[in-house]
Every structure is written in C-alpha cells, then in structure tokens.
Design a protein around this motif. Structure first.
Motif, PDB file in Angstrom:
ATOM      1  N   ASP A  72       0.833  -1.209   0.000  1.00 42.13           N
ATOM      2  CA  ASP A  72       0.000   0.000   0.000  1.00 42.13           C
ATOM      3  C   ASP A  72       0.866   1.256   0.000  1.00 42.13           C
ATOM      4  O   ASP A  72       0.543   2.239  -0.678  1.00 42.13           O
ATOM      5  CB  ASP A  72      -0.929   0.012   1.215  1.00 42.13           C
ATOM      6  N   ALA A  96      -9.854   7.226  -0.944  1.00 43.09           N
ATOM      7  CA  ALA A  96      -9.585   5.808  -0.665  1.00 43.09           C
ATOM      8  C   ALA A  96      -9.896   5.480   0.797  1.00 43.09           C
ATOM      9  O   ALA A  96     -10.460   4.421   1.099  1.00 43.09           O
ATOM     10  CB  ALA A  96      -8.139   5.466  -0.994  1.00 43.09           C
ATOM     11  N   GLN A  97      -9.540   6.379   1.699  1.00 38.82           N
ATOM     12  CA  GLN A  97      -9.820   6.146   3.121  1.00 38.82           C
ATOM     13  C   GLN A  97     -11.326   6.137   3.384  1.00 38.82           C
ATOM     14  O   GLN A  97     -11.832   5.281   4.115  1.00 38.82           O
ATOM     15  CB  GLN A  97      -9.139   7.211   3.985  1.00 38.82           C
ATOM     16  N   THR A  99     -13.669   5.421   1.268  1.00 39.94           N
ATOM     17  CA  THR A  99     -14.200   4.196   0.665  1.00 39.94           C
ATOM     18  C   THR A  99     -13.978   3.001   1.582  1.00 39.94           C
ATOM     19  O   THR A  99     -14.880   2.182   1.789  1.00 39.94           O
ATOM     20  CB  THR A  99     -13.538   3.947  -0.703  1.00 39.94           C
ATOM     21  N   THR A 100     -12.791   2.888   2.136  1.00 42.51           N
ATOM     22  CA  THR A 100     -12.466   1.761   3.013  1.00 42.51           C
ATOM     23  C   THR A 100     -13.300   1.795   4.284  1.00 42.51           C
ATOM     24  O   THR A 100     -13.845   0.763   4.708  1.00 42.51           O
ATOM     25  CB  THR A 100     -10.958   1.763   3.353  1.00 42.51           C
ATOM     26  N   TRP A 103     -16.842   0.815   3.459  1.00 44.91           N
ATOM     27  CA  TRP A 103     -16.951  -0.631   3.234  1.00 44.91           C
ATOM     28  C   TRP A 103     -16.995  -1.370   4.565  1.00 44.91           C
ATOM     29  O   TRP A 103     -17.791  -2.289   4.740  1.00 44.91           O
ATOM     30  CB  TRP A 103     -15.774  -1.135   2.389  1.00 44.91           C
ATOM     31  N   HIS A 104     -16.147  -0.972   5.507  1.00 45.80           N
ATOM     32  CA  HIS A 104     -16.137  -1.636   6.816  1.00 45.80           C
ATOM     33  C   HIS A 104     -17.448  -1.421   7.557  1.00 45.80           C
ATOM     34  O   HIS A 104     -17.968  -2.356   8.168  1.00 45.80           O
ATOM     35  CB  HIS A 104     -14.966  -1.136   7.660  1.00 45.80           C
ATOM     36  N   SER A 113      -9.066  -5.517   5.444  1.00 54.29           N
ATOM     37  CA  SER A 113      -9.435  -5.674   4.046  1.00 54.29           C
ATOM     38  C   SER A 113      -8.337  -5.104   3.170  1.00 54.29           C
ATOM     39  O   SER A 113      -7.610  -4.204   3.585  1.00 54.29           O
ATOM     40  CB  SER A 113     -10.757  -4.968   3.754  1.00 54.29           C
ATOM     41  N   HIS A 115      -6.521  -2.782   0.670  1.00 59.21           N
ATOM     42  CA  HIS A 115      -6.734  -1.363   0.419  1.00 59.21           C
ATOM     43  C   HIS A 115      -6.356  -0.971  -1.016  1.00 59.21           C
ATOM     44  O   HIS A 115      -6.744   0.094  -1.486  1.00 59.21           O
ATOM     45  CB  HIS A 115      -5.933  -0.541   1.426  1.00 59.21           C
ATOM     46  N   ALA A 118      -9.291   0.120  -3.313  1.00 54.01           N
ATOM     47  CA  ALA A 118      -9.833   1.440  -2.988  1.00 54.01           C
ATOM     48  C   ALA A 118      -8.884   2.544  -3.445  1.00 54.01           C
ATOM     49  O   ALA A 118      -9.329   3.555  -4.009  1.00 54.01           O
ATOM     50  CB  ALA A 118     -10.088   1.555  -1.482  1.00 54.01           C
TER      51      ALA A 118
END
Length: 131
Positions: A72, A96-97, A99-100, A103-104, A113, A115, A118
C-alpha cells in the motif's frame, strides 16, 4: 498521457487491485519498477516527488502502526507521483480512506481488508475528474 498508455495503466491497476482483493498482496514485481519510474521522473519535475510524498505519508504512518502493508505504501507513492499534483494525490488518498471506512461500516466486519482496490479506484476517479 497518451490513450494507449492510459489503457496500459488501467489494466495494470485492475491487475493490482485484483491481486490484492484475492491474495491480500500487491506484488513487488509489479510495483518496484513503477516506484523506480516515479522516482526517476521526479528528477526533472519536483511536483512528481512532492505528490508522491504527500500520498505516501499517511501510508507510512499506517505501516508503522501495522494498519497497512508495504504494498500500500509503494502503491501510494506511485499513484501520487503519477498524479504529479499534490492536491490530486491527497484527494485520492482521502477518497480511498473514505471508501475503506464505508466498506467496513457497511460490511460490519472488523477483519482487515485489502486497500489496493480502494486506492487504485480513488486515483482513477480523481484523474478522471481532472485532478
């Protein structure tokens, strides 16, 4: 960037995201040449290095805390450098953060998960938006 280059980058990012989603790994053989290319490109364009460093810094902090992997960190460096725009690099990292985290929250999991998907997707969205 030329259209054929964009297609190659898109397939490369899809391959990276797929690998990370399946195996939880971003292969060095796919990332190290890109890290070298970004570093070499930054010799003539300091915005490339600045963008790469801005994108990488949060991932270095996460890596130090064992929250992200080294892949990453390398991917953030490459995508930040490829943007050659510090604001675009930071925007991709933030997206990206978000999105992650989303998702969580949606999946109700505490499990780690990948990364890479994302981060790759966020970079593409920022680039497509003109960043």
């Amino acid at each position: 960037m030329g259209e054929s280059f964009d297609v190659v980058v898109a397939f490369w990012l899809l391959a990276l995201a797929g690998s990370d989603a399946r195996c939880g790994r971003l292969p060095n053989r796919w990332l190290v040449p890109a890290v070298v290319a970004v570093a070499a490109s930054s010799i003539d364009d300091p915005a490339i290095l600045l963008s790469a460093v801005i994108a990488t810094t949060p991932y270095l902090a996460g890596f130090a805390l064992n929250h992200v992997g080294a892949g990453d960190v390398k991917l953030a460096f490459v995508l930040g450098g490829m943007s050659a725009d510090p604001i675009a690099a930071l925007s991709a990292v933030l997206l990206a953060q978000i999105t992650t985290v989303a998702w969580h929250v949606r999946s109700h999991t505490s499990r780690a998960s990948p990364h890479g998907p994302a981060l790759s997707g966020a970079a593409v969205l920022v680039w497509a938006a003109g960043g």
